[in-house]
Scaffold this motif. Structure first.
Motif, mmCIF file in Angstrom:
data_model
loop_
_atom_site.group_PDB
_atom_site.id
_atom_site.type_symbol
_atom_site.label_atom_id
_atom_site.label_comp_id
_atom_site.label_asym_id
_atom_site.label_seq_id
_atom_site.Cartn_x
_atom_site.Cartn_y
_atom_site.Cartn_z
ATOM 1 N N GLY A 49 31.584 45.819 -18.693
ATOM 2 C CA GLY A 49 31.294 46.407 -17.381
ATOM 3 C C GLY A 49 32.539 46.531 -16.539
ATOM 4 O O GLY A 49 33.609 46.919 -17.015
ATOM 5 N N SER A 50 32.400 46.174 -15.315
ATOM 6 C CA SER A 50 33.507 46.290 -14.369
ATOM 7 C C SER A 50 34.597 45.272 -14.692
ATOM 8 O O SER A 50 34.399 44.339 -15.461
ATOM 9 N N SER A 51 35.748 45.444 -14.061
ATOM 10 C CA SER A 51 36.859 44.526 -14.298
ATOM 11 C C SER A 51 36.532 43.116 -13.800
ATOM 12 O O SER A 51 37.139 42.150 -14.251
ATOM 13 N N ARG A 54 35.470 40.977 -16.620
ATOM 14 C CA ARG A 54 36.514 40.583 -17.567
ATOM 15 C C ARG A 54 37.592 39.841 -16.799
ATOM 16 O O ARG A 54 38.406 40.438 -16.116
ATOM 17 N N VAL A 55 37.601 38.548 -16.931
ATOM 18 C CA VAL A 55 38.579 37.746 -16.220
ATOM 19 C C VAL A 55 39.686 37.380 -17.201
ATOM 20 O O VAL A 55 39.431 36.832 -18.260
ATOM 21 N N VAL A 56 40.917 37.708 -16.837
ATOM 22 C CA VAL A 56 42.068 37.375 -17.667
ATOM 23 C C VAL A 56 42.976 36.477 -16.834
ATOM 24 O O VAL A 56 43.357 36.832 -15.722
ATOM 25 N N ILE A 57 43.294 35.333 -17.392
ATOM 26 C CA ILE A 57 44.152 34.397 -16.688
ATOM 27 C C ILE A 57 45.483 34.337 -17.421
ATOM 28 O O ILE A 57 45.549 33.948 -18.581
#
Length: 82
Positions: A49-51, A54-57
């Motif tokens: 879905g939306s950004s 999607r969590v990128v650390i």
């Protein structure tokens, strides 16, 4: 300011863990259907879905700071005239 009557309870919470048996009144409940559904959704795979889904650390900056701090002398080392 914390009322005086609340302070003993706070002090009790700060005590170190003991070897006493766990609380017998605590009930272990199975996960709710909503919790199980959310867990299944999370296990399905990458979010599409939306950004925000999607969590990128990126820990590159953190690693660089840690590396710099490793070479900083401790306060005791700074005080000693060696």
């Amino acid at each position: 300011m914390v009322p005086i009557s609340a302070r003993p309870a706070e002090d009790e919470d700060r005590k170190a863990p003991t070897d006493r048996a766990p609380c017998k009144t605590k009930v272990r409940k199975p996960p709710s259907p909503a919790a199980l559904a959310e867990a299944e959704r999370l296990r399905e795979g990458p979010a599409t879905g939306s950004s925000a889904e999607r969590v990128v650390i990126d820990l590159t900056h953190y690693a660089a700071v840690v590396e710099r701090l490793r070479s900083v002398p401790s306060p005791k080392q700074e005080e000693s005239p060696e």
